[in-house]
Design a protein around this motif. Sequence first.
Motif, PDB file in Angstrom:
ATOM      1  N   VAL A 165      32.781  24.324  28.623  1.00 40.97           N
ATOM      2  CA  VAL A 165      32.714  25.734  28.250  1.00 40.97           C
ATOM      3  C   VAL A 165      31.774  26.489  29.187  1.00 40.97           C
ATOM      4  N   ASP A 166      30.630  25.924  29.476  1.00 40.28           N
ATOM      5  CA  ASP A 166      29.673  26.581  30.374  1.00 40.28           C
ATOM      6  C   ASP A 166      30.276  26.802  31.756  1.00 40.28           C
ATOM      7  N   TRP A 167      31.021  25.800  32.236  1.00 43.45           N
ATOM      8  CA  TRP A 167      31.644  25.954  33.554  1.00 43.45           C
ATOM      9  C   TRP A 167      32.685  27.072  33.517  1.00 43.45           C
ATOM     10  N   CYS A 168      33.511  27.112  32.482  1.00 41.50           N
ATOM     11  CA  CYS A 168      34.541  28.147  32.368  1.00 41.50           C
ATOM     12  C   CYS A 168      33.914  29.543  32.280  1.00 41.50           C
ATOM     13  N   TYR A 169      32.825  29.643  31.536  1.00 43.77           N
ATOM     14  CA  TYR A 169      32.158  30.940  31.397  1.00 43.77           C
ATOM     15  C   TYR A 169      31.568  31.396  32.737  1.00 43.77           C
ATOM     16  N   GLU A 170      30.972  30.462  33.444  1.00 43.94           N
ATOM     17  CA  GLU A 170      30.414  30.806  34.760  1.00 43.94           C
ATOM     18  C   GLU A 170      31.522  31.246  35.714  1.00 43.94           C
ATOM     19  N   TYR A 171      32.661  30.592  35.618  1.00 42.21           N
ATOM     20  CA  TYR A 171      33.791  30.954  36.474  1.00 42.21           C
ATOM     21  C   TYR A 171      34.237  32.385  36.183  1.00 42.21           C
ATOM     22  N   ILE A 172      34.328  32.726  34.897  1.00 46.22           N
ATOM     23  CA  ILE A 172      34.720  34.086  34.510  1.00 46.22           C
ATOM     24  C   ILE A 172      33.734  35.107  35.068  1.00 46.22           C
ATOM     25  N   CYS A 173      32.470  34.792  34.949  1.00 43.12           N
ATOM     26  CA  CYS A 173      31.438  35.728  35.427  1.00 43.12           C
ATOM     27  C   CYS A 173      31.529  35.944  36.933  1.00 43.12           C
ATOM     28  N   ASN A 174      31.962  34.931  37.654  1.00 43.50           N
ATOM     29  CA  ASN A 174      32.012  35.024  39.117  1.00 43.50           C
ATOM     30  C   ASN A 174      33.256  35.730  39.637  1.00 43.50           C
ATOM     31  N   VAL A 175      34.251  35.947  38.763  1.00 42.01           N
ATOM     32  CA  VAL A 175      35.476  36.602  39.226  1.00 42.01           C
ATOM     33  C   VAL A 175      35.700  37.931  38.507  1.00 42.01           C
ATOM     34  N   GLN A 176      34.643  38.509  37.950  1.00 41.30           N
ATOM     35  CA  GLN A 176      34.773  39.762  37.197  1.00 41.30           C
ATOM     36  C   GLN A 176      35.273  40.902  38.068  1.00 41.30           C
ATOM     37  N   ASP A 177      35.005  40.828  39.356  1.00 38.66           N
ATOM     38  CA  ASP A 177      35.368  41.943  40.222  1.00 38.66           C
ATOM     39  C   ASP A 177      36.822  41.869  40.700  1.00 38.66           C
ATOM     40  N   ILE A 178      37.546  40.828  40.296  1.00 39.49           N
ATOM     41  CA  ILE A 178      38.942  40.702  40.702  1.00 39.49           C
ATOM     42  C   ILE A 178      39.810  41.601  39.831  1.00 39.49           C
ATOM     43  N   GLU A 179      40.702  42.336  40.454  1.00 43.54           N
ATOM     44  CA  GLU A 179      41.592  43.189  39.693  1.00 43.54           C
ATOM     45  C   GLU A 179      42.645  42.333  38.991  1.00 43.54           C
ATOM     46  N   GLU A 180      42.988  42.750  37.811  1.00 42.34           N
ATOM     47  CA  GLU A 180      43.923  41.978  36.990  1.00 42.34           C
ATOM     48  C   GLU A 180      45.256  41.782  37.695  1.00 42.34           C
ATOM     49  N   LYS A 181      45.701  42.770  38.415  1.00 46.44           N
ATOM     50  CA  LYS A 181      47.017  42.671  39.046  1.00 46.44           C
ATOM     51  C   LYS A 181      47.044  41.623  40.157  1.00 46.44           C
ATOM     52  N   ASN A 182      45.883  41.227  40.638  1.00 48.42           N
ATOM     53  CA  ASN A 182      45.829  40.250  41.725  1.00 48.42           C
ATOM     54  C   ASN A 182      45.620  38.818  41.234  1.00 48.42           C
ATOM     55  N   ILE A 183      45.619  38.631  39.942  1.00 54.40           N
ATOM     56  CA  ILE A 183      45.363  37.296  39.413  1.00 54.40           C
ATOM     57  C   ILE A 183      46.619  36.437  39.537  1.00 54.40           C
ATOM     58  N   ASP A 184      46.464  35.317  40.215  1.00 57.50           N
ATOM     59  CA  ASP A 184      47.552  34.359  40.387  1.00 57.50           C
ATOM     60  C   ASP A 184      47.163  33.086  39.650  1.00 57.50           C
ATOM     61  N   PRO A 185      47.891  32.709  38.601  1.00 63.59           N
ATOM     62  CA  PRO A 185      47.527  31.512  37.835  1.00 63.59           C
ATOM     63  C   PRO A 185      47.411  30.261  38.693  1.00 63.59           C
ATOM     64  N   HIS A 186      48.209  30.172  39.740  1.00 66.77           N
ATOM     65  CA  HIS A 186      48.140  28.980  40.582  1.00 66.77           C
ATOM     66  C   HIS A 186      46.824  28.925  41.345  1.00 66.77           C
ATOM     67  N   VAL A 187      46.361  30.080  41.778  1.00 62.99           N
ATOM     68  CA  VAL A 187      45.082  30.127  42.508  1.00 62.99           C
ATOM     69  C   VAL A 187      43.934  29.696  41.609  1.00 62.99           C
ATOM     70  N   HIS A 188      44.003  30.070  40.337  1.00 62.66           N
ATOM     71  CA  HIS A 188      42.924  29.778  39.388  1.00 62.66           C
ATOM     72  C   HIS A 188      43.293  28.613  38.454  1.00 62.66           C
TER      73      HIS A 188
END
Length: 642
Positions: free
Chosen positions: A417-440
């Motif tokens: 959970v801590d790792w997932c939360y840190e990951y979210i915090c580090n990608v906050q500046d990514i626009e939703e339209k650019n999110i690629d499930p394969h990349v993440h």
Amino acid sequence: MGMEIENNNKMEDIKEEKDEEYSDKVVKKTLQDVLDSVSMSGSEFENYSEDYSMLVQVFSKHTHLNPDEAALLVASSRALSRVVSFIHIDHHDSLLSSIFGMSMWNYGVDVMDALIDLIKSLATTSSGIFLKKCLNLLVRNFTPPRSFLPLFSQPRGIAKKEQVHDRVHTTLKDIAELMPLSLLWLNGIVLESMPRLNFKNDTLYKIKVDLHLSEIYVENMLKLERGVLGRYLGKDVLSEVVSRLVDLDVEIEWDEILQYDPSKGIFDMEIEDIDEAADYDDDGEEFPKAGFGLQKLGADVFAERLDSLMVLTCEHIKSRADEGHLIEVFETLLLSFKDPILKTHKPKFAQFVMFYACSLDPEKCGVRFAVMLADSFVCGGESPTTRMTVVAYLASYLSRARFLPSSLVASMLKRLVDWCYEYICNVQDIEEKNIDPHVHRVFYSGCQAVMYVLCYRMWMMVDVPHLKSLILDMPLEPIFRNFMDPLKVCLPSIVAEFLRQAQAARLFTVSENFFFNDLLESDLSKTYGGIERLDTFFPFDPCLLKNCDRIIRPHFLYWSMVKKTYDDDDGSSDKDVNEDEGFIDGNSECFYDGEQNLDELDFELELEEFENSMNKMSITPKRPLKHMMPARIRPSTSPESL
């Protein structure tokens, strides 16, 4: 008168001893002359005596000896063992070739013992020139001639196997004590002599024979590792055994999957009726028949041998644990898990040797395995595919290992959970339209692992105040409710069950629109899974190998044993199931004591009872594996795995 008779008897005994001593000296001198005659000629193919030719013939007949021929071979072997210093590796090549080409499987115990004496004498000559050849001969006798295999189902075949193997292993031990140099050779010889498996264009009969010989060889490898030579050979031998398990595992293919009902998810899938396709094994136990099981003769040959080898390996691990050597064995298994098991794409059964080893010592081995998996995922350094595989192992292990305490599960869960939360915090500046499930995909695999574990373990932790507090403090809501939409990317069946339990446990508020009533995968979910579909890989789903399953089952958590945080709509009593199974109470902070509790439990369930406890959360295909020896029943499937 009595004294006179006694004295006469003593005189006769002395005379017999002198005659025997004289006879041995004559035989020894005769053999020396025969061997010397060849050496002096400069070549055994030029002008050597008829006596030498006869000596070679004595050792050249390897089968169908009559009593006189057997007696002559015994006498010649014992006599030759006294003059091995006169045997020259070049001058007496034909004699040596005949000796080293012999198989102890072809002879009675008298001939075997005489040959063993000769081999030990040759191996322990001062020059050591014959040592490697002697070791090769002994290792080659691990396996019988192919013609002997049908006898192994009969008492005389089993007796012959014990006679040969006991002598081979005793001789290897004796030679190692007299010639420590042998240990430098033996390890390589054992590994190099292991039967190689290549099934391309082979007939079914040859495949069966090769697999049977391989199993017998592995049995001897494990016997070596278990003996006094194990400290020198154990690591490499056990690693090679695990590699053989993986070789057989990859020969078993996922195949013949039926159409599925998209309205049902992992947790809703019922076990199909097998009454009309039932058959019985030798013990009278019911198992699936052609139709969704073994559809043609020999189709189960790989799984049947893999099952036997898995049982052999697990029994070996147990015996080493009983002797106090589990930690050393576990270290070797851990290396073998990293390579080749972890590097094999979706193995089916070989990984269960690791699961079983952990169950024998949960406090050390069980924890070590979990920490290793968590470190590999959280710390990075591996490829995305490897990290997805590792976290699948971790989630499946934490969910299925009933010997693990809630505190360890909670600790590992917090790391994820801590790792997932840190990951979210580090990608906050990514626009939703650019999110690629394969990349993440690594992030989504972590989220899915968290949900999967909580589906199985939430009830155990929410009943313990400090563990419930730990879960409530985890940033679950920020992880699952954000612009990356993990609830729309991960497997719908897991998401729906997680949300249902999370709402019942009041981990966070779940609105109705978060539930997936149709349980159909979205395009995002399919993109995340990709071609390899690692998102559907849960390596510790129920083991379908029949005999191996009996070993694993007492340490395994099935879905029907799980007490949900919500009330079942069907009114089934999970509490009753758990009490009947003697399962760990949710408040327990102790490690599961397998030896103590297994005696109190009856895990030899009837078929109907076992069906009721089979996992409904498996992602195993609807039909069993091609070449698979099924367990008593198969688990249900999920649409995602198809």
